[in-house]
Scaffold this active site. Sequence first.
Site, PDB file in Angstrom:
ATOM      1  N   ARG B  40       0.746  -1.233   0.032  1.00  0.00           N
ATOM      2  CA  ARG B  40       0.195   0.006   0.149  1.00  0.00           C
ATOM      3  C   ARG B  40       0.881   1.272   0.145  1.00  0.00           C
ATOM      4  NH1 ARG B  40      -4.307  -1.526   4.753  1.00  0.00           N
ATOM      5  NH2 ARG B  40      -2.446  -2.372   5.474  1.00  0.00           N
ATOM      6  N   HIS B 176       8.906 -23.118   5.595  1.00  0.00           N
ATOM      7  CA  HIS B 176      10.297 -22.872   5.540  1.00  0.00           C
ATOM      8  C   HIS B 176      11.401 -24.168   6.450  1.00  0.00           C
ATOM      9  CE1 HIS B 176       9.622 -20.720   9.380  1.00  0.00           C
ATOM     10  NE2 HIS B 176      11.123 -21.058   9.549  1.00  0.00           N
ATOM     11  N   LYS B 180      15.125 -26.227   4.864  1.00  0.00           N
ATOM     12  CA  LYS B 180      16.387 -26.264   5.575  1.00  0.00           C
ATOM     13  C   LYS B 180      17.105 -27.677   5.118  1.00  0.00           C
ATOM     14  CE  LYS B 180      14.799 -23.669   9.674  1.00  0.00           C
ATOM     15  NZ  LYS B 180      16.081 -22.717   9.547  1.00  0.00           N
ATOM     16  N   GLU B 214      12.219 -22.474  21.048  1.00  0.00           N
ATOM     17  CA  GLU B 214      12.780 -21.162  20.845  1.00  0.00           C
ATOM     18  C   GLU B 214      13.190 -20.630  22.238  1.00  0.00           C
ATOM     19  OE1 GLU B 214      12.916 -19.199  18.430  1.00  0.00           O
ATOM     20  OE2 GLU B 214      11.820 -20.461  16.821  1.00  0.00           O
ATOM     21  N   ASP B 233       0.925 -22.839  15.746  1.00  0.00           N
ATOM     22  CA  ASP B 233       2.052 -22.158  14.907  1.00  0.00           C
ATOM     23  C   ASP B 233       3.082 -23.163  14.731  1.00  0.00           C
ATOM     24  OD1 ASP B 233       3.197 -19.383  14.532  1.00  0.00           O
ATOM     25  OD2 ASP B 233       4.555 -19.788  16.072  1.00  0.00           O
ATOM     26  N   HIS B 238       4.966 -27.182  11.102  1.00  0.00           N
ATOM     27  CA  HIS B 238       6.383 -27.644  10.897  1.00  0.00           C
ATOM     28  C   HIS B 238       6.763 -28.954  11.564  1.00  0.00           C
ATOM     29  CE1 HIS B 238       7.033 -23.337   9.793  1.00  0.00           C
ATOM     30  NE2 HIS B 238       7.028 -23.008  11.038  1.00  0.00           N
ATOM     31  N   LYS B 338       8.059 -21.620  23.511  1.00  0.00           N
ATOM     32  CA  LYS B 338       8.985 -20.342  23.538  1.00  0.00           C
ATOM     33  C   LYS B 338       9.320 -20.057  25.322  1.00  0.00           C
ATOM     34  CE  LYS B 338       6.782 -17.883  19.818  1.00  0.00           C
ATOM     35  NZ  LYS B 338       8.055 -17.819  19.065  1.00  0.00           N
TER      36      LYS B 338
END
Lengths: 340, 486
Positions: B40, B176, B180, B214, B233, B238, B338
């Site tokens: 935008r 993604h 790897k 993480e 998530d 994954h 996390k």
Amino acid sequence: MSTTIQPQTILHELAELWVTLGKESAPDQGSGVLRACAMTLVTVLEESEDTSDVWSVMAALMPEHPSRAIVIRFRPSAERALSSRVFSQCWMPFGQRRQICCEQIEITASDASLPDLPAVILPLAVADLPVVLWCRGARVFGLEGFPQLASIAGKVVLDSAVMGGAAETLGRLDGRTRAGRIIADLSWTRMTRWRQMVAQIFENRSYLARLSEVQQVRIGFGGNAPSASAYYLGAWLLDCLEGAGAKASVKWDPAEKVVEGQLVRLEMNAAESDGLRVSIAVSGEPGRQCAEVRVNALANRTVFAPDNDYSLLRQELSIPGRDPVFEKSLTRAVRLAHGE
Amino acid sequence: MVVIFGANGDLTKRKLLPALYRLAYERRLSPGFAVLGISRTPMTDDQFREKMSSSVEQFLEDSPFDKEVWTGFARSLFYMAGDVSDPQTFSKLAARVREIDAERHTGGNVLFYLSTQPSQYGEAAKGIGDAGLATGQGWRRIVIEKPFGHNLASARELSEKLHQVFRESEVYRIDHYLGKETVQNILAFRFGNGIFEPLWNRRYVNSVQITGAESIGVEGRGAYYQEAGALRDMIQNHLLQIMATTAMEPSATFQPDAVRDERAKLLRTIRIMKPSEVLENSVPGQYGPARIGGADVPGFRQEPGVGPESQTETYAAATFFVDNWRWAGVPFFVRTGKRLPKRVTEIAIQFNAAPYAVFGEHGDETTPNLLILRIQPEEGISLRFLSKRPGAGMKLRPVSMDFNYGSSFGERSPTAYETLLLDAMIGDATLYTRQDMVEASWAVVEPILNVWHEHKFDFPNYASGTWGPKESDDMLARHGHTWRRP
């Protein structure tokens, strides 16, 4: 000094270190870098101590006990402060073309930062392998947050010789062992040579057959009160003698002009004057000592090589799990220290 | 030509442009290659190039920034301002694509990359279709980022919208993790080495642990994360994809659909938990405040954008079973979280212990062999085994032998986005997720989400910097296992 350190940054620096080492090797020959690791060895000491001695011990241990070495240097301070550096130590074994390298992390922390350390050390420990913590000083061992740091390690190595009163220290170690912790005491490890000499005497079956005659054990030591090592040796001997059917007691013999805590003489005597009489006496200048082993009228002399941090730690790292003989002797040593 | 929607966003700056630049640096892009960015924000082509130059320089991983290469690459960058919700945007886009095609001779091939809000995927696809951009002289493909729906129904709904414009073979759902190097190496490791594949089954494998940890918290993404949670998530996409790659049957060929068929088949054989089994076999967690490395870190509920009573999980662990001949009875323990002690993604295959304790008095024989496939941060493989300690006597101790990509090859591995973008351009969908795989993994995860949603958990239940809640340890203990320390 900074107040925070990021374990992730240290891990990244370690990874970079190995990439660099890999590039410096001969990738065109397909050799690459193969890392072998058996444990994480965390060493805790005072900041005032000379770390080069400690790193020399680490380097000497690496060929037999390859590990990620973490050295934590403590500074007595009430202000929170933490810093770290990462490096590798490489050496070329004589006659070989391939370098051996180990990764090393040095952390400097103030006493006040001790509670922050478990969350730093936990991610730095090598995955799936044992963590051994070697505490070199009495002061750090006595700090309030030390048990939390020690709880990360599967085994804690310390030296009761530098921890102050033997009776109190042995009691604390016994308490922790009973609580399920695996503890190693270098004061016990120093007794290995004495125990070996005693065991070698009784490899002779005729002496072994007369072991039950022994009623008195005498241990000579420097200083006014028996050291932890003396209690360990006495405890181990009494347990062994009981196993052979003997009922013996220990007599402590303070010796003059001898370094405090050092053992100089061991006797095992039968009640009868013509009964079994065994003695081991260590004499000579430090570093050039010899031991005279006497059984009744028969005597022989042997070199009594000095122990050092490397030789002691090397022995302890070879025992990854519990050492039942040590733990049994520790319990008995506590009783001896309290006047059994 | 790559058309990026959301060209002013973080993903474009941090991942997509650095990856495309690196492909240019390695001369993997054809001379007619072009990028058209859309967002935008009003900007000229030159302003876009300037902005991307500093982003690429900043976010390029393990690679030098070569000004000469950049100058050539920058000439292939174009920009147009436009809003996905405005139909005019797509007619302008069609004109701009034709213009660039004429200038750069792209051959009519267009890869649409949707780096926008997931809620705009359907709208963007429709706009592309309505403007006649989904067909043309060359090939047309569309890449979308996760999440692919927030449950099974919405995943199907999204697919239907995409399929109104694109065929499934033209839809590239990017994960993604699959790009790897080590994830791809799982296939090489399993099917290129004769010694491991015979051991890869219930007879020799005792259990598998997959960890995606993480060390950071939600880092300003609290509002988004509060709606997603760790299970959606990480595990739904994954970690289940990694599990499928680890456990799938060998494919007859290495053709994209042959490999994806096997991966999808594996996902469909994961046992779906009944509601009564969910709390026994899964554990949610949420981190509380703590001190790490001398710094105070907030708990999840203290993060900006997160409600003080939030029930969103920042940690999720589950025990899965694969109901097929190869894996019957072997538990797959999967966990993610996390603010765990370190950032690490690993697969640990634990083999059965030796059948008889011949060295029982001399060593710790309860230590089974472990094969660790490390996906990040240090890509590599480790093998833990027992070894005789040097010296007298037969004393055993565990030893870890490491293979590290970075240090062993002494050369840089491509980033996941380099691999995946190049694959999308050459039409290799092997490492992309297909619709049936998305649906199969939602079918696994949805029953857990439903039960968790009905419960009120006593959060926070783990301190930042630790390996998760005690309930997670208890879950493994019920199966006679313990979590390993990565």
